[in-house]
Design a protein around this motif. Sequence first.
Motif, short mmCIF file in Angstrom:
data_model
loop_
_atom_site.label_atom_id
_atom_site.label_comp_id
_atom_site.label_asym_id
_atom_site.label_seq_id
_atom_site.Cartn_x
_atom_site.Cartn_y
_atom_site.Cartn_z
N GLU A 13 0.74 -1.14 -0.03
CA GLU A 13 -0.08 -0.17 0.03
C GLU A 13 0.77 1.22 -0.10
O GLU A 13 0.57 2.25 -0.80
N ASP A 14 1.96 1.27 0.97
CA ASP A 14 2.63 2.53 0.99
C ASP A 14 3.68 2.68 -0.57
O ASP A 14 3.51 3.59 -0.89
N LEU A 15 3.94 1.39 -1.00
CA LEU A 15 4.44 1.62 -2.29
C LEU A 15 3.80 2.13 -3.54
O LEU A 15 4.02 2.97 -4.23
N LEU A 16 2.33 1.82 -3.41
CA LEU A 16 1.35 2.24 -4.46
C LEU A 16 1.12 3.58 -4.54
O LEU A 16 1.21 4.51 -5.18
N ASP A 17 1.00 3.90 -3.16
CA ASP A 17 0.95 5.49 -2.54
C ASP A 17 2.11 6.33 -2.97
O ASP A 17 1.95 7.41 -3.35
N GLY A 18 3.21 5.87 -2.78
CA GLY A 18 4.64 6.49 -2.93
C GLY A 18 4.87 6.84 -4.21
O GLY A 18 5.52 7.64 -4.94
N GLU A 19 4.57 5.82 -5.26
CA GLU A 19 5.02 5.57 -6.60
C GLU A 19 4.11 6.09 -7.42
O GLU A 19 4.33 6.52 -8.63
N GLY A 20 2.67 5.57 -7.38
CA GLY A 20 1.58 6.10 -8.12
C GLY A 20 1.44 4.85 -9.01
O GLY A 20 2.09 4.22 -9.55
N PRO A 21 0.17 4.33 -8.74
CA PRO A 21 -0.20 2.95 -9.36
C PRO A 21 -0.32 2.98 -11.02
O PRO A 21 0.06 2.00 -11.31
N ALA A 22 -0.39 4.10 -11.74
CA ALA A 22 -0.14 4.28 -13.01
C ALA A 22 1.04 3.70 -13.59
O ALA A 22 1.32 3.18 -14.66
N LYS A 23 2.30 4.15 -12.80
CA LYS A 23 3.44 3.74 -12.84
C LYS A 23 3.59 1.97 -12.76
O LYS A 23 4.41 1.51 -13.56
N VAL A 24 3.01 1.22 -12.02
CA VAL A 24 3.21 -0.01 -11.63
C VAL A 24 2.26 -0.70 -12.81
O VAL A 24 2.73 -1.77 -13.26
N ASN A 25 0.74 -0.34 -12.99
CA ASN A 25 0.25 -1.00 -14.14
C ASN A 25 -0.79 -0.01 -14.48
O ASN A 25 -1.85 0.31 -13.63
N PRO A 26 -0.50 0.44 -15.86
CA PRO A 26 -1.46 1.63 -16.25
C PRO A 26 -2.94 1.06 -16.46
O PRO A 26 -3.74 1.77 -16.80
N THR A 27 -3.19 -0.16 -16.29
CA THR A 27 -4.50 -0.70 -17.03
C THR A 27 -5.29 -0.98 -15.77
O THR A 27 -6.33 -1.58 -15.84
#
Length: 118
Positions: A71-85
Amino acid sequence: MTETAARVHELNLYRRYFDLVAAGEKTTEVRVKYPRLAALSAGDVIRFRIKGTDETCDVRVKRVTEYATFEDLLDGEGPAKVNPTSSREQQLANIRAIYPPEKEALGALAIQIELITT
């Protein structure tokens, strides 16, 4: 001063994520902080492979950041960078389906990557 060759790390990747990396759309890879990834650093190369195939895709590591949870990772990095779909919630569910709580407890790594084009 002599240049040293970049270290190459081979990691498996599911097809759906592999295709996003190969298209240059996925710019952050998520991994658990396993001891074998402790030495991963900017400038290294990751050769992603679809398990059981000869299909590979090379990326250069731009940055590695550690987080306590996914959760911290997705908040810190932004979900669109992890999986834009996928939505943040769907990504969190997908990541946790791959890595159970005892693995997440090791820490989460956000690996910023850049596709190497030839």
